[in-house]
Design an enzyme around this catalytic site. Structure first.
Site, PDB file in Angstrom:
ATOM      1  N   GLU A 150      -5.014  -8.485   0.513  1.00  0.00           N
ATOM      2  CA  GLU A 150      -5.672  -8.230   1.798  1.00  0.00           C
ATOM      3  C   GLU A 150      -7.153  -8.003   1.544  1.00  0.00           C
ATOM      4  O   GLU A 150      -7.526  -7.274   0.617  1.00  0.00           O
ATOM      5  CB  GLU A 150      -5.129  -6.964   2.486  1.00  0.00           C
ATOM      6  CG  GLU A 150      -3.723  -7.065   3.007  1.00  0.00           C
ATOM      7  CD  GLU A 150      -3.270  -5.785   3.725  1.00  0.00           C
ATOM      8  OE1 GLU A 150      -4.121  -4.993   4.162  1.00  0.00           O
ATOM      9  OE2 GLU A 150      -2.049  -5.599   3.830  1.00  0.00           O
ATOM     10  N   GLU A 182       0.812  -1.228   0.000  1.00  0.00           N
ATOM     11  CA  GLU A 182       0.000   0.000   0.000  1.00  0.00           C
ATOM     12  C   GLU A 182       0.842   1.274   0.000  1.00  0.00           C
ATOM     13  O   GLU A 182       0.709   2.132   0.895  1.00  0.00           O
ATOM     14  CB  GLU A 182      -0.952   0.021   1.207  1.00  0.00           C
ATOM     15  CG  GLU A 182      -1.955  -1.106   1.208  1.00  0.00           C
ATOM     16  CD  GLU A 182      -2.966  -1.024   2.354  1.00  0.00           C
ATOM     17  OE1 GLU A 182      -2.947  -0.038   3.114  1.00  0.00           O
ATOM     18  OE2 GLU A 182      -3.773  -1.944   2.472  1.00  0.00           O
TER      19      GLU A 182
HETATM   20  O1  IFM Z   1      -3.876  -3.363   9.096  1.00  0.00           O
HETATM   21  C1  IFM Z   1      -3.891  -2.771   7.847  1.00  0.00           C
HETATM   22  C2  IFM Z   1      -2.702  -3.233   7.026  1.00  0.00           C
HETATM   23  O2  IFM Z   1      -1.501  -2.994   7.667  1.00  0.00           O
HETATM   24  C3  IFM Z   1      -2.688  -2.525   5.696  1.00  0.00           C
HETATM   25  N1  IFM Z   1      -3.961  -2.648   5.035  1.00  0.00           N
HETATM   26  C4  IFM Z   1      -5.144  -2.351   5.776  1.00  0.00           C
HETATM   27  C5  IFM Z   1      -5.152  -3.103   7.093  1.00  0.00           C
HETATM   28  C6  IFM Z   1      -6.417  -2.787   7.886  1.00  0.00           C
HETATM   29  O3  IFM Z   1      -6.496  -1.421   8.148  1.00  0.00           O
END
Ligand code: IFM
Length: 437
Positions: free
Chosen positions: A342, A166
């Site tokens: 994710e 990210e």
């Molecule tokens: O916990 C975070 C992760 O580190 C990065 N993506 C989003 C998740 C939830 O907020």
């Protein structure tokens, strides 16, 4: 609902990140990262929580791998703590830190769980921050050196390397909005940091190709789905893309920045865009929610509410949004292999008297999004795998321990792990290679 089947060899995994789970912040030679410093500064994180202990994963490797096995995971996505391996950011390698990851990878392989590595999930060594951090162009070399250390140590056992997690979020929240480490709020810094992160990605991929010709390299932006509130608000969609995932994917795929209509531009040296736009093998997409926007009277996007379910973070649950997002990505950059790196939901869980966590809302969230993933594949998206966020409850950045995303509950007093009902549901998805009613 119909059964939703996935192709054979579809990769089912769960994801975590070093600072969020490992703890052992001062052990075996690890030094501070920007998140250690930021979280220890009062007022930055809810309840002044830190990742000093987190889910104590550093000491609980065997327990956590046994959990992965119990869930039936085929893959585990984790990040390396840069300051554990190179405590000063570059130079002397900390072998004890490196050994931890060698042990982790070997144990995963012994259990037939494929390791997916992310090099940078936000824990920049503090020593580098003190030398200017992502704003100092020398970081491109420091990051490449770090990547090479990892390629050399683990390259014989790892196929999948993701450079940055990210980057659109870490740069935005850390350098523009200032609610993440290192807490900077400055548009010019933000623009330059993005450029250096992208350059570091490109150079790390090039170094990886030279050292590991059979490995796969990628990057994982966060991509939510944005809709206009009314037809008149349609320009917002492109605007949000250009300021978010487009700021990462367009330089990486096309060697040019999207138009962000801003006078603040990074310093770009000749040859930079070619270095950034190395061919990559996959993109990881972190997707959680959809949003609707209208243009306010100043011409800026403003979020509008929708009559749709939300998580405890007020994130709108709309599985069709993930399908629409995947089509946008495909239409913009082509049919590149994709992993959902994710996807998950935060809810305030409780362990009930029966010793279980009946998190039916999270289980329903997974059912909706995994079913949507199956639909996306049927519609021609080259989706190769899916990673639940997260394997275990952990340190959720500015929210501390007040936002739980695990499919396994962690009691942060005792470190006891309990597989939640959502974890049991996910295990059934993996067993059946899909959602079976
Ligand atoms: O916990 C975070 C992760 O580190 C990065 N993506 C989003 C998740 C939830 O907020």
């Amino acid at each position: 609902m119909q059964n939703k089947q996935f192709p054979p060899n579809f990769i089912w995994g769960a994801a975590t990140a070093a600072y969020q789970i490992e703890g052992a912040a001062n052990e075996d030679g690890r030094k501070d990262s920007i998140w250690d410093y930021f979280s220890r500064t009062p007022g930055n994180v809810k309840n002044n929580a830190t990742g000093d202990i987190a889910a104590d994963h550093y000491h609980r490797l065997d327990t956590d791998i046994a959990l992965m096995k119990e869930l039936g995971l085929k893959a585990y996505r984790f990040s390396i703590s840069w300051p554990r391996v190179l405590p000063d950011g570059y130079g002397a390698v900390n072998n004890k830190g490196l050994d931890f990851y060698k042990r982790l990878v070997d144990k995963l392989r012994d259990n037939n769980i494929e390791p997916f590595i992310t090099l940078y999930h936000w824990d920049l060594p503090m020593a580098l921050q003190n030398a200017g951090g992502w704003l100092n162009r020398r970081i491109v070399d420091w990051f490449t050196e770090y990547a090479q250390v990892m390629y050399k140590a683990l390259g014989d056992r790892i196929t999948s390397w993701c450079t940055h997690n990210e980057p659109n979020v870490s740069s935005y929240l850390g350098y523009k909005v200032g609610i993440h480490a290192p807490g900077v709020k400055d548009d010019a810094t933000f623009a330059q940091v993005v450029h250096h992160i992208l350059l570091s990605h490109g150079d790390a991929v090039a170094a990886g190709r030279a050292m590991l010709p059979n490995a796969q390299f990628g990057i994982a932006p966060a991509i939510s789905q944005n809709y206009p509130a009314t037809e008149a608000d349609t320009p917002i969609v492109k605007m949000m893309w250009n300021h978010g995932p487009g700021l990462i994917l367009e330089p990486v795929f096309f060697g040019r920045y999207p138009d962000v209509n801003s006078s603040v531009k990074p310093i770009i040296l000749s040859g930079d865009m070619e270095r950034i736009s190395q061919k990559i093998d996959f993109i990881g997409i972190n997707h959680y929610f959809s949003m609707w926007f209208k243009l306010n009277k100043d011409g800026y996007p403003e979020r509008v509410t929708k009559d749709l379910p939300v998580t405890d973070r007020n994130w709108i649950i709309y599985p069709q949004g993930m399908i629409d997002m995947l089509h946008t990505v495909k239409n913009t950059i082509g049919n590149v292999p994709i992993y959902i790196t994710e996807n998950g939901a935060s809810y305030p869980d409780v362990v009930t008297a029966d010793g279980c966590v009946h998190d039916k809302e999270r289980a329903a969230y997974y059912k909706g999004y995994i079913s949507a993933a199956a639909d996306a594949i049927n519609q021609g998206i080259d989706l190769r795998g899916y990673f639940a966020w997260s394997l275990i409850d952990n340190f959720e950045w500015e929210m501390g321990y007040d936002s739980r995303f695990g499919i396994v509950h962690v009691d942060f007093e005792t470190q006891k792990r309990t597989v939640k009902d959502s974890g049991k549901f996910y295990a059934s998805v993996i067993r059946n290679n899909g959602v079976v009613e």
